[in-house]
Design a protein around this motif. Structure first.
Motif, PDB file in Angstrom:
ATOM      1  N   ASN A 165       0.822  -1.202   0.000  1.00 11.82           N
ATOM      2  CA  ASN A 165       0.000   0.000   0.000  1.00 11.82           C
ATOM      3  C   ASN A 165       0.862   1.261   0.000  1.00 11.82           C
ATOM      4  OD1 ASN A 165      -2.732   1.121   0.100  1.00 11.82           O
ATOM      5  ND2 ASN A 165      -2.045   1.951   2.053  1.00 11.82           N
ATOM      6  N   ILE A 166       1.960   1.239   0.736  1.00 14.48           N
ATOM      7  CA  ILE A 166       2.870   2.396   0.764  1.00 14.48           C
ATOM      8  C   ILE A 166       3.437   2.637  -0.626  1.00 14.48           C
ATOM      9  CG2 ILE A 166       5.091   3.254   1.638  1.00 14.48           C
ATOM     10  CD1 ILE A 166       4.346   1.727   4.278  1.00 14.48           C
ATOM     11  N   VAL A 167       3.890   1.568  -1.274  1.00 11.76           N
ATOM     12  CA  VAL A 167       4.452   1.697  -2.623  1.00 11.76           C
ATOM     13  C   VAL A 167       3.374   2.201  -3.579  1.00 11.76           C
ATOM     14  CG1 VAL A 167       5.531   0.479  -4.542  1.00 11.76           C
ATOM     15  CG2 VAL A 167       6.195  -0.077  -2.186  1.00 11.76           C
ATOM     16  N   LEU A 168       2.198   1.624  -3.511  1.00 12.03           N
ATOM     17  CA  LEU A 168       1.101   2.018  -4.401  1.00 12.03           C
ATOM     18  C   LEU A 168       0.714   3.482  -4.186  1.00 12.03           C
ATOM     19  CD1 LEU A 168      -0.976   1.056  -6.502  1.00 12.03           C
ATOM     20  CD2 LEU A 168      -2.450   0.432  -4.591  1.00 12.03           C
ATOM     21  N   GLU A 169       0.511   3.883  -2.951  1.00 15.07           N
ATOM     22  CA  GLU A 169       0.078   5.250  -2.655  1.00 15.07           C
ATOM     23  C   GLU A 169       1.129   6.291  -3.026  1.00 15.07           C
ATOM     24  OE1 GLU A 169      -2.971   6.358  -1.540  1.00 15.07           O
ATOM     25  OE2 GLU A 169      -3.602   4.282  -1.887  1.00 15.07           O
ATOM     26  N   HIS A 170       2.380   6.000  -2.735  1.00 16.99           N
ATOM     27  CA  HIS A 170       3.423   7.001  -2.970  1.00 16.99           C
ATOM     28  C   HIS A 170       3.887   7.069  -4.421  1.00 16.99           C
ATOM     29  CE1 HIS A 170       3.514   6.997   1.410  1.00 16.99           C
ATOM     30  NE2 HIS A 170       4.006   8.201   1.294  1.00 16.99           N
ATOM     31  N   THR A 171       3.653   6.029  -5.196  1.00 12.57           N
ATOM     32  CA  THR A 171       4.090   6.078  -6.595  1.00 12.57           C
ATOM     33  C   THR A 171       3.007   6.627  -7.509  1.00 12.57           C
ATOM     34  OG1 THR A 171       3.523   3.740  -6.875  1.00 12.57           O
ATOM     35  CG2 THR A 171       5.831   4.271  -6.400  1.00 12.57           C
ATOM     36  N   ARG A 172       1.862   6.986  -6.958  1.00 10.41           N
ATOM     37  CA  ARG A 172       0.842   7.658  -7.776  1.00 10.41           C
ATOM     38  C   ARG A 172       1.335   9.034  -8.200  1.00 10.41           C
ATOM     39  NH1 ARG A 172      -4.369   5.635  -4.481  1.00 10.41           N
ATOM     40  NH2 ARG A 172      -4.567   3.666  -5.591  1.00 10.41           N
ATOM     41  N   ASP A 173       2.186   9.614  -7.379  1.00  8.61           N
ATOM     42  CA  ASP A 173       2.827  10.893  -7.696  1.00  8.61           C
ATOM     43  C   ASP A 173       4.033  10.565  -8.572  1.00  8.61           C
ATOM     44  OD1 ASP A 173       4.215  13.276  -7.797  1.00  8.61           O
ATOM     45  OD2 ASP A 173       4.603  13.379  -5.646  1.00  8.61           O
ATOM     46  N   ALA A 174       4.055  11.061  -9.787  1.00  6.19           N
ATOM     47  CA  ALA A 174       5.113  10.733 -10.749  1.00  6.19           C
ATOM     48  C   ALA A 174       6.501  11.083 -10.230  1.00  6.19           C
ATOM     49  CB  ALA A 174       4.850  11.430 -12.076  1.00  6.19           C
TER      50      ALA A 174
ATOM     51  N   VAL B  62       9.740   3.117   3.355  1.00  8.54           N
ATOM     52  CA  VAL B  62       8.767   2.143   3.860  1.00  8.54           C
ATOM     53  C   VAL B  62       8.892   2.036   5.377  1.00  8.54           C
ATOM     54  CG1 VAL B  62       8.147  -0.313   3.903  1.00  8.54           C
ATOM     55  CG2 VAL B  62       8.563   0.843   1.716  1.00  8.54           C
ATOM     56  N   ALA B  63      10.117   1.892   5.867  1.00 15.18           N
ATOM     57  CA  ALA B  63      10.335   1.781   7.308  1.00 15.18           C
ATOM     58  C   ALA B  63       9.848   3.035   8.035  1.00 15.18           C
ATOM     59  CB  ALA B  63      11.813   1.532   7.599  1.00 15.18           C
ATOM     60  N   GLU B  64      10.146   4.188   7.458  1.00 16.31           N
ATOM     61  CA  GLU B  64       9.733   5.449   8.080  1.00 16.31           C
ATOM     62  C   GLU B  64       8.216   5.586   8.144  1.00 16.31           C
ATOM     63  OE1 GLU B  64      10.038  10.180   7.081  1.00 16.31           O
ATOM     64  OE2 GLU B  64      11.758   8.927   6.572  1.00 16.31           O
ATOM     65  N   VAL B  65       7.538   5.301   7.036  1.00 21.64           N
ATOM     66  CA  VAL B  65       6.082   5.427   6.997  1.00 21.64           C
ATOM     67  C   VAL B  65       5.426   4.435   7.956  1.00 21.64           C
ATOM     68  CG1 VAL B  65       4.031   5.164   5.536  1.00 21.64           C
ATOM     69  CG2 VAL B  65       6.029   6.396   4.674  1.00 21.64           C
TER      70      VAL B  65
ATOM     71  N   SER C  59      13.302  -3.479   6.010  1.00 18.37           N
ATOM     72  CA  SER C  59      14.038  -4.223   4.988  1.00 18.37           C
ATOM     73  C   SER C  59      13.553  -5.666   4.890  1.00 18.37           C
ATOM     74  CB  SER C  59      15.534  -4.189   5.304  1.00 18.37           C
ATOM     75  OG  SER C  59      16.255  -4.907   4.336  1.00 18.37           O
ATOM     76  N   ARG C  60      13.313  -6.305   6.032  1.00 19.06           N
ATOM     77  CA  ARG C  60      12.801  -7.685   6.020  1.00 19.06           C
ATOM     78  C   ARG C  60      11.401  -7.746   5.410  1.00 19.06           C
ATOM     79  NH1 ARG C  60      15.468  -7.872  10.951  1.00 19.06           N
ATOM     80  NH2 ARG C  60      13.576  -7.521  12.167  1.00 19.06           N
ATOM     81  N   MET C  61      10.573  -6.748   5.715  1.00 23.33           N
ATOM     82  CA  MET C  61       9.212  -6.727   5.163  1.00 23.33           C
ATOM     83  C   MET C  61       9.256  -6.556   3.638  1.00 23.33           C
ATOM     84  SD  MET C  61       7.307  -4.461   8.095  1.00 23.33           S
ATOM     85  CE  MET C  61       5.611  -4.700   7.531  1.00 23.33           C
ATOM     86  N   VAL C  62      10.131  -5.683   3.170  1.00 24.37           N
ATOM     87  CA  VAL C  62      10.280  -5.471   1.725  1.00 24.37           C
ATOM     88  C   VAL C  62      10.819  -6.744   1.076  1.00 24.37           C
ATOM     89  CG1 VAL C  62      11.643  -4.241  -0.020  1.00 24.37           C
ATOM     90  CG2 VAL C  62      10.482  -2.960   1.810  1.00 24.37           C
TER      91      VAL C  62
END
Length: 162
Positions: A47-56, A65-68, A77-80
């Motif tokens: 969801n973080i990747v999807l939401e943040h990559t909507r902005d070009a 990812v860790a920060e959010v 890093s393990r989650m990714v």
């Protein structure tokens, strides 16, 4: 909570925290095409990747990812890495700085997020099926407003962790 729930404003507001805790535990509600517990956890990162990559202009890194998520970089890093091994994410070179690695959803990751969104809607509709339509829509509107307010606080660095 029934109609005989909290009577005062303080009682109602004090019940919000425990209610939020219960939401996560019931998110695996059996609806059509349920999401596994493991994939449910993976959707946090996706969801973080999807939401943040909507902005070009946005590029998502493991550190972001860790920060959010508010977790230690090693946990992020393990989650990714788990999402990469599952085939939902891939690493790619940054288009702005070739030394940086960014994260992108794979077609499988996009499909999981589409299925997850359908699952969330089905669960919401199932849970609120006996509510008047006006109440269902008002609750949805207020929940979105709550999330927008939280995002605004985070952007200004005013949100509290925990």
């Amino acid at each position: 909570m029934s109609d005989s729930g909290p009577a005062t404003a303080d009682e109602l507001l004090n019940a919000v925290g425990p209610a939020f805790s219960k939401l996560r535990r019931t998110s695996l509600l059996e609806v059509e095409n349920p999401i596994s517990a493991k994939d449910l956890s993976r959707t946090l990162v996706l969801n973080i990747v999807l939401e943040h990559t909507r902005d070009a202009e946005a590029e998502v890194t493991v550190g972001m990812v860790a920060e959010v998520l508010g977790v230690d970089p090693s946990v992020g890093s393990r989650m990714v890495s788990d999402n990469i091994k599952a085939g939902y994410l891939r690493r790619a070179a940054s288009q702005r700085d070739g030394r940086r690695t960014v994260l992108e959803l794979t077609p499988e990751g996009t499909e999981l997020m589409e299925r997850f969104r359908r699952h969330q809607r089905e669960a919401f509709e199932y849970i609120t099926a006996d509510w008047p339509e006006r109440d269902r829509l008002e609750f949805a509107r207020l929940m979105l407003r709550y999330v927008d307010s939280l995002a605004s606080l985070r952007e200004r660095g005013l949100a509290r962790d925990g």
